[in-house]
Design a protein around this motif. Structure first.
Motif, PDB file in Angstrom:
ATOM      1  N   UNK A  31       0.577  -1.263   0.055  1.00 14.74           N
ATOM      2  CA  UNK A  31      -0.021   0.023   0.034  1.00 14.74           C
ATOM      3  C   UNK A  31       0.897   1.281   0.114  1.00 14.74           C
ATOM      4  N   UNK A  32       2.049   1.091  -0.229  1.00 16.11           N
ATOM      5  CA  UNK A  32       2.963   2.433  -0.279  1.00 16.11           C
ATOM      6  C   UNK A  32       4.270   2.036  -1.462  1.00 16.11           C
ATOM      7  N   UNK A  93       5.761  -1.670  -0.063  1.00 24.03           N
ATOM      8  CA  UNK A  93       5.759  -1.860   1.346  1.00 24.03           C
ATOM      9  C   UNK A  93       4.282  -2.112   1.877  1.00 24.03           C
ATOM     10  N   UNK A  94       4.054  -2.799   2.981  1.00 28.06           N
ATOM     11  CA  UNK A  94       2.615  -3.202   3.102  1.00 28.06           C
ATOM     12  C   UNK A  94       2.422  -2.844   4.721  1.00 28.06           C
ATOM     13  N   UNK A  95       3.638  -1.798   5.138  1.00 32.20           N
ATOM     14  CA  UNK A  95       3.278  -1.012   6.356  1.00 32.20           C
ATOM     15  C   UNK A  95       3.618  -1.855   7.491  1.00 32.20           C
ATOM     16  N   UNK A  96       4.390  -2.753   7.172  1.00 34.63           N
ATOM     17  CA  UNK A  96       5.207  -3.672   8.275  1.00 34.63           C
ATOM     18  C   UNK A  96       6.672  -3.218   8.472  1.00 34.63           C
ATOM     19  N   UNK A  97       6.998  -2.170   8.100  1.00 36.49           N
ATOM     20  CA  UNK A  97       8.295  -1.642   8.294  1.00 36.49           C
ATOM     21  C   UNK A  97       9.500  -2.120   7.745  1.00 36.49           C
ATOM     22  N   UNK A  98       9.050  -3.081   6.299  1.00 39.94           N
ATOM     23  CA  UNK A  98      10.068  -3.296   5.376  1.00 39.94           C
ATOM     24  C   UNK A  98       9.621  -3.059   4.084  1.00 39.94           C
ATOM     25  N   UNK A  99      10.830  -2.812   3.082  1.00 39.94           N
ATOM     26  CA  UNK A  99      10.317  -2.562   1.865  1.00 39.94           C
ATOM     27  C   UNK A  99      10.904  -3.688   1.101  1.00 39.94           C
TER      28      UNK A  99
END
Lengths: 111, 117
Positions: A31-32, A93-99
């Motif tokens: 989502x990013x 990124x899914x918002x779980x702090x990893x790209x």
């Protein structure tokens, strides 16, 4: 599912031309979508980013086009300059702090 | 402009030795990361760290690797018993952790190049 596929691997553009780099993803939970620019010997630096609720984002000469249904996004560099010569990485990124990064595109803009 | 600082810039080590890579994140940032980039390849996530513990780690981050924040400013990556395939550029990154989900903006350091002989 976690991959981000980037193309082309390398790109040569004349000064003043348009550079286009494409990325595709599978995981709909992303989502990013940032784009990073990396010069030799330096770390990646954020260039521009988009969220999937918009189809386009423009910042100066840099534009991200986003196609949610096709799960594709692209970076357009208008009026490309020799100073734009760098490696460009798309990411997701899914918002779980990893790209998850793409494999990179080495851009060379000829003077 | 605030920046993420990494040391050393380049380290050469013998296979089987331990190395410690150091990072000073931006002072008001809360989330810390290590990524690596094997020469000519993509940037790969290793580990994320928040509130003095690992938030998430990749399959690459096995028992050979460890991270810690020993003094509230430095953030270190320790690689035990280095292997040839550990040769890569290791990037530290941090973000302030504000904003909506999916808006983490990572600031990367310039990297530490590790060469294992």
């Amino acid at each position: 599912q976690q991959q981000v596929k980037q193309s082309p691997q390398s790109l040569i553009v004349q000064k003043g031309g348009i550079s286009i780099i494409n990325c595709a993803y599978e995981n709909t939970a992303f989502d990013y979508f940032p784009w990073y620019q990396q010069f030799p010997g330096k770390g990646p630096a954020l260039l521009i980013a988009i969220r999937p609720d918009v189809s386009e984002k423009k910042e100066g000469r840099f534009t991200i086009s986003f196609n949610k249904s096709a799960k594709q996004f692209s970076l357009h560099i208008m009026d490309s300059q020799p100073g734009d010569s760098a490696t460009y990485f798309c990411a997701a990124e899914t918002g779980t702090y990893k790209y998850i990064f793409g494999t990179g595109t080495r851009l060379k803009v000829l003077a | 402009e605030p920046e993420v600082t990494q040391t050393p810039s380049h380290q050469v080590t013998q296979m089987g030795q331990e190395v410690i890579l150091r990072c000073v994140p931006i002072s008001n940032h809360l989330y810390f990361y290590w990524y690596r980039q094997i020469l000519g390849q993509k940037v790969e996530f290793l580990v994320s760290f928040y509130n003095n513990e690992i938030s998430e780690k990749s399959e690459i981050f096995d028992d050979q690797f460890s991270v810690e924040r020993p003094d509230g400013s430095n953030f270190t990556l320790k690689i035990r018993s280095t292997k040839l395939e550990d040769s890569a550029m290791y990037f530290c990154a941090s973000d302030e952790g504000q904003g909506f989900s999916g808006a983490n903006v990572l600031t990367f350091g310039a990297g530490s190049r590790l060469t294992v002989l």
